[in-house]
Scaffold this active site. Structure first.
Site, short mmCIF file in Angstrom:
data_model
loop_
_atom_site.label_atom_id
_atom_site.label_comp_id
_atom_site.label_asym_id
_atom_site.label_seq_id
_atom_site.Cartn_x
_atom_site.Cartn_y
_atom_site.Cartn_z
N GLU A 172 0.81 -1.23 0.00
CA GLU A 172 0.00 0.00 0.00
C GLU A 172 0.84 1.28 0.00
O GLU A 172 0.68 2.15 0.85
CB GLU A 172 -0.95 -0.01 1.19
CG GLU A 172 -1.89 -1.20 1.18
CD GLU A 172 -2.78 -1.29 2.43
OE1 GLU A 172 -2.73 -0.37 3.28
OE2 GLU A 172 -3.52 -2.28 2.55
N GLU A 197 -6.24 -11.10 -0.25
CA GLU A 197 -7.11 -10.50 0.77
C GLU A 197 -8.58 -10.42 0.31
O GLU A 197 -9.29 -9.47 0.62
CB GLU A 197 -6.58 -9.11 1.16
CG GLU A 197 -5.12 -9.14 1.55
CD GLU A 197 -4.58 -7.82 2.08
OE1 GLU A 197 -5.36 -7.04 2.67
OE2 GLU A 197 -3.38 -7.58 1.90
#
Length: 377
Positions: free
Chosen positions: A163, A267
């Site tokens: 991220e 995820e």
């Protein structure tokens, strides 16, 4: 329909063959997620510490039965594995890796560098001031090399950086960015390649259906590869909603990222809950009403929402099967609805239903449809 009829006919022929023991017959005839996708991609789940230590037999049975890939949900994040500058806590990550070895699973490390869930010491000196670039690079290097050296030859691949890109395509101005500079991502991948040249190295991020963001990720990874920096693939976090984003946009990113290497859907979960209004009133009666609105299924999903969730999962896996030549792994972010992070974020105490298995570990109807569709293709 014809393919399904042929499949059922083949199963009936198999039943007429030489008699097998009950255990052999059950093993061969029971369809599971990992059997259904064995020629397509690995199918994985994130594991928390309760599951790593097999504290619930029912959940452990689902993991071993359906999944052939595992990722550490939290135990390898820096705040947990490296709580002090001169101390690592290896117990949970060792147990996680051993679980994968014992059950012949693909093991994924998550993650080596992330702006969140970091220990307090990581960015500051003894006086509480930010360390300089040289010291920050040393700390990042030592963290990455220590972990990867310990598990060299055991962990298949790592989410090296997590991220680092904002939704508008700019680099996130994390403490890594502020102290090291915009080349911090490159440095992390260099350190990882040095530590274990045989391990696969991934960049992982969310909202990858956002074309502005996904193009920025593509450009960042492409530029690293052009410099000779090892980046083997991109993880597209699949934290999706039951009605959004558009799977067409998700598909565009899969196709684009496949030009650079492996594509993994990581995820994966699908929330059925509404996103909170940041401007909601603080008045008590309205707040109580608002809390009820934000937690619409405290005792179970409505039939219509359950059907919508099943359809969404079927559509997602149909898309992944369409691009099975590009997708190497699909990882659910948890095993069952009882232990998902979605129950508590961004509002504590909500009851969500984002995974393929119910709270009691029974499969949702979508599981059978997904497996049958995989076998048919």
């Amino acid at each position: 329909m014809k393919k399904l009829a042929i499949l059922l006919f083949l199963f009936s022929l198999q039943a007429c063959g030489p008699k097998k023991s009950n255990s052999e017959e059950n093993h061969n005839s029971e369809l599971t997620l990992k059997k259904a996708f064995k020629d397509d991609f690995t199918i994985g789940t994130a594991m928390n510490v309760h599951q790593i230590y097999k504290r619930d037999a029912s959940t452990d049975s689902v993991i071993q039965k359906h999944f052939n890939s595992i990722v550490a949900e939290n135990c390898m994040k820096s705040m947990n594995i490296h709580p002090e500058i001169d101390r690592f806590f290896w117990d949970d990550s060792d147990a996680f890796v051993q679980y994968g070895i014992d059950h012949h699973m693909e093991i994924i490390g998550h993650n080596l560098a992330w702006h969140s869930q970091t220990p307090s010491w990581l960015f500051i000196d003894e006086n509480g001031n930010d360390v300089d670039r040289e010291e920050m690079l040393k700390r990042l290097h030592d963290h990455i090399v220590s972990i990867m050296t310990r598990y060299k030859g055991k962990i298949k691949g790592y989410d090296v950086v997590n991220e680092a890109i904002n939704d508008d395509g700019s680099m996130r101005e994390s403490k890594f960015y502020q102290i090291i500079g915009p080349d911090w991502v490159e440095q992390a991948f260099k350190f990882a390649a040095e530590a274990d040249p045989s391990a696969e190295l991934y960049y992982n991020d969310y909202n990858m259906s956002n074309q502005i963001k996904s193009k920025a990720v593509y450009k960042m990874v492409q530029q690293m590869q052009e410099k000779g920096i090892k980046v083997d693939g991109i993880g597209m976090q699949g934290h999706l909603n039951v009605g959004s984003p558009s799977l067409k946009d998700f598909e565009k990113s899969i196709i684009m990222f496949s030009e650079l290497g492996k594509v993994m859907v990581t995820e994966l979960d699908v929330t059925v809950l509404p996103w909170p209004d940041q401007n909601a009133s603080a008045e008590v009666s309205l707040r109580a009403e608002y809390q009820e609105e934000m937690n619409p299924y405290p005792s179970g999903m409505s039939d219509s929402m359950s059907q919508a969730l099943n359809n969404r999962y079927i559509d997602i896996f149909d898309l992944l099967l369409k691009h099975k030549a590009k997708v190497s792994r699909v990882t659910l972010w948890g095993v069952n609805d009882n232990q998902t992070w979605r129950n508590n974020w961004p509002i504590e105490g909500r009851r969500d239903y984002p995974l393929l298995f119910n709270r009691d570990n029974t499969p949702k109807p979508a599981v059978d449809s997904i497996m049958i569709n995989a076998v048919k293709i």
